[in-house]
Scaffold this motif. Structure first.
Motif, short mmCIF file in Angstrom:
data_model
loop_
_atom_site.label_atom_id
_atom_site.label_comp_id
_atom_site.label_asym_id
_atom_site.label_seq_id
_atom_site.Cartn_x
_atom_site.Cartn_y
_atom_site.Cartn_z
N GLU A 257 9.03 10.58 -3.44
CA GLU A 257 7.90 9.67 -3.61
C GLU A 257 7.57 8.97 -2.29
OE1 GLU A 257 5.44 8.87 -5.13
OE2 GLU A 257 5.65 10.00 -6.95
N LYS A 258 6.36 8.43 -2.22
CA LYS A 258 5.90 7.67 -1.07
C LYS A 258 6.29 6.21 -1.23
CE LYS A 258 3.31 4.97 -2.24
NZ LYS A 258 3.46 3.81 -3.22
N PRO A 259 6.30 5.36 -0.24
CA PRO A 259 6.36 5.81 1.15
C PRO A 259 7.67 6.55 1.36
CG PRO A 259 6.81 3.46 1.00
CD PRO A 259 6.42 3.90 -0.37
N SER B 158 0.07 11.73 -3.72
CA SER B 158 -0.55 12.44 -4.84
C SER B 158 -2.08 12.44 -4.80
CB SER B 158 -0.06 11.81 -6.15
OG SER B 158 -0.05 10.40 -6.05
N TYR B 159 -2.68 11.42 -4.17
CA TYR B 159 -4.15 11.35 -4.20
C TYR B 159 -4.80 12.52 -3.45
CZ TYR B 159 -3.41 6.77 -6.25
OH TYR B 159 -3.02 5.75 -7.09
N ARG B 160 -4.04 13.16 -2.54
CA ARG B 160 -4.59 14.36 -1.89
C ARG B 160 -4.99 15.42 -2.92
NH1 ARG B 160 -1.71 16.60 3.57
NH2 ARG B 160 -1.30 14.62 4.60
N THR C 191 -10.14 1.09 1.66
CA THR C 191 -9.72 -0.13 0.96
C THR C 191 -8.89 0.30 -0.24
OG1 THR C 191 -11.83 -0.07 -0.21
CG2 THR C 191 -11.66 -1.65 1.58
N TYR C 192 -7.73 -0.29 -0.39
CA TYR C 192 -6.93 -0.02 -1.59
C TYR C 192 -6.62 -1.38 -2.22
CZ TYR C 192 -3.88 2.67 -4.69
OH TYR C 192 -3.32 3.27 -5.79
N LEU C 193 -7.35 -1.69 -3.30
CA LEU C 193 -7.33 -3.03 -3.88
C LEU C 193 -6.83 -2.99 -5.32
CD1 LEU C 193 -11.02 -3.91 -2.80
CD2 LEU C 193 -8.96 -4.04 -1.39
N GLN C 194 -5.90 -3.87 -5.63
CA GLN C 194 -5.42 -4.05 -7.01
C GLN C 194 -5.39 -5.54 -7.30
OE1 GLN C 194 -1.54 -2.16 -7.07
NE2 GLN C 194 -2.41 -0.12 -7.37
N ASP C 195 -5.18 -5.90 -8.59
CA ASP C 195 -5.14 -7.34 -8.92
C ASP C 195 -3.95 -7.75 -9.78
OD1 ASP C 195 -5.79 -6.41 -11.45
OD2 ASP C 195 -7.66 -7.53 -11.64
N TRP C 196 -2.95 -6.88 -9.90
CA TRP C 196 -1.88 -7.18 -10.85
C TRP C 196 -0.96 -8.32 -10.41
CZ3 TRP C 196 3.36 -5.71 -9.68
CH2 TRP C 196 3.50 -4.96 -8.51
N LEU C 197 -1.09 -8.79 -9.16
CA LEU C 197 -0.26 -9.91 -8.72
C LEU C 197 -1.06 -11.19 -8.53
CD1 LEU C 197 2.37 -8.42 -6.26
CD2 LEU C 197 2.65 -9.26 -8.60
N TRP D 8 11.16 -5.35 -8.16
CA TRP D 8 11.63 -4.80 -6.88
C TRP D 8 10.50 -4.66 -5.85
CZ3 TRP D 8 9.55 -0.35 -4.92
CH2 TRP D 8 8.95 0.55 -5.80
N ARG D 9 9.26 -4.56 -6.31
CA ARG D 9 8.13 -4.36 -5.40
C ARG D 9 7.82 -5.60 -4.56
NH1 ARG D 9 5.03 0.12 -6.97
NH2 ARG D 9 5.82 1.04 -8.87
N MET D 10 8.42 -6.74 -4.91
CA MET D 10 8.16 -7.97 -4.16
C MET D 10 9.35 -8.39 -3.32
SD MET D 10 5.97 -9.78 -7.07
CE MET D 10 6.37 -8.56 -8.30
N GLY E 106 2.98 -1.11 2.63
CA GLY E 106 3.60 0.21 2.48
C GLY E 106 3.29 0.86 1.15
N ASP E 107 3.09 0.04 0.12
CA ASP E 107 2.89 0.59 -1.23
C ASP E 107 1.50 1.22 -1.35
OD1 ASP E 107 3.48 1.11 -3.88
OD2 ASP E 107 2.66 -0.79 -4.58
N LEU E 108 0.47 0.47 -0.96
CA LEU E 108 -0.90 0.95 -1.08
C LEU E 108 -1.42 1.50 0.25
CD1 LEU E 108 -2.30 -2.01 -3.24
CD2 LEU E 108 -1.15 0.09 -3.98
N ALA F 254 0.11 2.97 2.52
CA ALA F 254 0.64 4.31 2.81
C ALA F 254 -0.29 5.39 2.27
CB ALA F 254 2.04 4.47 2.22
N HIS F 255 -0.83 5.19 1.07
CA HIS F 255 -1.75 6.18 0.50
C HIS F 255 -3.01 6.28 1.36
CE1 HIS F 255 0.17 7.27 -3.28
NE2 HIS F 255 0.25 6.01 -3.68
N SER F 256 -3.56 5.11 1.75
CA SER F 256 -4.80 5.14 2.56
C SER F 256 -4.57 5.83 3.89
CB SER F 256 -5.30 3.71 2.81
OG SER F 256 -5.64 3.10 1.60
O1 LIG Z 1 -0.59 4.83 -6.41
C1 LIG Z 1 -0.04 3.82 -6.76
C2 LIG Z 1 -0.64 2.94 -7.77
O2 LIG Z 1 -0.15 1.62 -7.76
C3 LIG Z 1 1.22 1.45 -7.67
C4 LIG Z 1 1.57 -0.02 -7.80
O3 LIG Z 1 1.01 -0.81 -6.80
C5 LIG Z 1 1.68 2.06 -6.36
O4 LIG Z 1 3.07 1.98 -6.21
C6 LIG Z 1 1.30 3.50 -6.30
O5 LIG Z 1 1.71 4.18 -5.18
#
Ligand SMILES: O=C1CO[C@H](CO)[C@@H](O)[C@@H]1O
Ligand SMILES: NC(=O)C1=CN([C@@H]2O[C@H](COP(=O)(O)OP(=O)(O)OC[C@H]3O[C@@H](n4cnc5c(N)ncnc54)[C@H](OP(=O)(O)O)[C@@H]3O)[C@@H](O)[C@H]2O)C=CC1
Length: 387
Positions: free
Chosen positions: A104-106, A133-135, A161-167, A176-178, A189-191, A193-195
């Motif tokens: 898995e990434k990163p 995986s987004y590739r 831009t890789y934007l989420q709102d769960w936090l 563990w993610r924090m 590194g979490d988001l 890395a995908h971008s």
């Molecule tokens: O693609 C993803 C979707 O969100 C998750 C939580 O932030 C990430 O870990 C993940 O890599």
């Protein structure tokens, strides 16, 4: 060696454990494979929970001792779906036991660990792949084909831009993610890395970066129980040791300029993983929240008809789509993982190299780390190029 079965050991059985399990279960039903995956063993630390998971998802065995499980002669491929801090130790052990490695990434929580992992798989001569995986969303694979065919010309701008709102809720408890010791970094590194991976895939290498990160909510309720992304609060509070948001500018080796923003604190943005690429002849835009759609603007269209057109990447001749449903029937999140393990299985069966591999994972780590260097120095930082 070419072989007709591929015995898989999966480590981790929560969010990605499920995503990978459904992929291993389905891949042989939808794709013609040169080797059939066999779901041999799934591992975790909690023996009872991983045992229940194995039964529910059809793994032959479960184990609370991944070291023993992956060393078995019965295992060909180790699939690492655990937090970043454990990737290096697991990949090194898998390579030492001459197993192919899917991680898995990163790839790891530091460039140093990523390099060790790359060196280990190369030394062992095993196949290696990192799960960007987004590739494998058909629309992104299509964007790659169009860029390679010159449809948008010379690339000038890459806007990620890789934007989420769960936090966004300060009462969302720790997991563990924090924590820096398990996740390495937060949104960076979490988001990010995908971008970075998508940008490298579509627009080439990044040469220099300048950026910063910020933690807005520095203390959260302690972790009670957690399952994947969700958690219940325990007693007291705990300090957050990673960033909530990361922002950087980039200069690409090919001459393009890039901007990258990653955050988990953008109310209303759920999994807003978006990339826009502007070239000398046109533009491409994609966002995961409408994952089947690729927007395309071409300066070659007649002047009176110019405008963004929406391509639905669901037709039989679009990448991967033809192996799924009849034309026009949408794919979702799970399909991308199945598309990934299809390519992985075929590479191992045929002896071809996988892509993206641990070199790609290490190059992504180099970009993440260069942003950290830039933040410390307050100036542009060169990105190490990983051979
Ligand atoms: O693609 C993803 C979707 O969100 C998750 C939580 O932030 C990430 O870990 C993940 O890599
Ligand atoms: N490609 C993508 O789009 C995505 C990638 N990811 C990546 O996948 C990885 C895992 O994330 P995710 O599935 O969300 O995490 P979860 O918290 O949902 O699951 C982690 C799993 O790892 C197991 N685990 C944790 N530590 C160890 C250890 N030391 N030894 C053995 N097992 C361990 C846990 O089980 P137990 O507690 O029993 O040990 C659990 O089953 C991360 O690298 C993350 O960045 C995540 C989401 C999407």
């Amino acid at each position: 060696m070419p072989q007709d079965t591929l015995n898989v050991a999966l480590i981790g059985y929560k969010f990605m454990g499920k995503a990978h399990s459904q992929a291993w279960l389905k891949v042989g039903k939808f794709f013609d494979l040169d080797a059939q995956p066999v779901m041999k063993v799934v591992c975790g630390r909690d023996g009872a929970a991983v045992g229940e998971f194995a039964e529910r998802w059809g793994w032959e065995n479960s184990s609370d001792n991944w070291q023993e499980a992956i060393a078995s002669d019965d295992v060909d491929l180790v699939d690492i779906s655990t937090p970043g801090a454990s990737h290096c130790e697991m990949a090194l052990a898998a390579a030492a036991a001459s197993k192919h490695v899917f991680c898995e990434k990163p790839l790891a929580n530091s460039l140093e660990e990523s390099k060790q992992m790359l060196a280990a798989v190369r030394k062992a001569g095993v196949k290696h792949m990192v799960n960007f995986s987004y590739r494998r969303c058909p629309a992104i694979s299509l964007a790659k084909q169009m860029i390679d065919a010159g449809e948008i010309g010379e690339i000038r701008h890459v806007r990620c831009t890789y934007l989420q709102d769960w936090l966004v809720d300060p009462d969302f408890p720790m997991n563990w993610r924090m924590r820096a010791e398990s996740a390495g970094s937060g949104a960076h590194g979490d988001l990010g890395a995908h971008s970075i991976d998508m940008a490298r895939y579509l627009a080439g290498e990044i040469d220099e970066v300048v950026g910063t990160k910020k933690t807005f909510i520095t203390e959260r309720p302690a972790e009670g129980t957690s399952d994947g992304l969700t958690a219940t609060a325990g007693e007291g509070t705990e300090k957050v040791t990673v960033d909530d948001a990361s922002l950087f500018l980039a200069k690409f080796a090919g001459g393009a300029l890039g901007s990258f923003e990653a955050t988990r604190l953008a109310p209303g943005r759920k999994n807003h993983n978006r990339i826009e690429i502007n070239g000398s002849k046109g533009s491409l835009v994609w966002c995961f929240e409408s994952l089947n759609e690729l927007e395309f603007y071409s300066t070659s269209d007649p002047g009176t008809q110019q405008g963004f057109r929406k391509i639905l990447a669901t037709e039989g001749d679009h990448p991967y789509a033809g192996s799924w449903w009849p034309p026009g029937h949408m794919l979702g999140y799970d399909h991308t993982f199945t598309n990934v393990v299809y390519d992985l299985t075929q590479c191992i069966a045929s002896g071809k190299d996988c892509s993206p591999d641990f070199q790609d994972g290490a190059q992504c780590s180099a970009v993440l780390e260069a942003v950290n260097d830039s933040e410390k120095s307050g100036s542009w930082a060169k990105v190490e190029q990983i051979a």
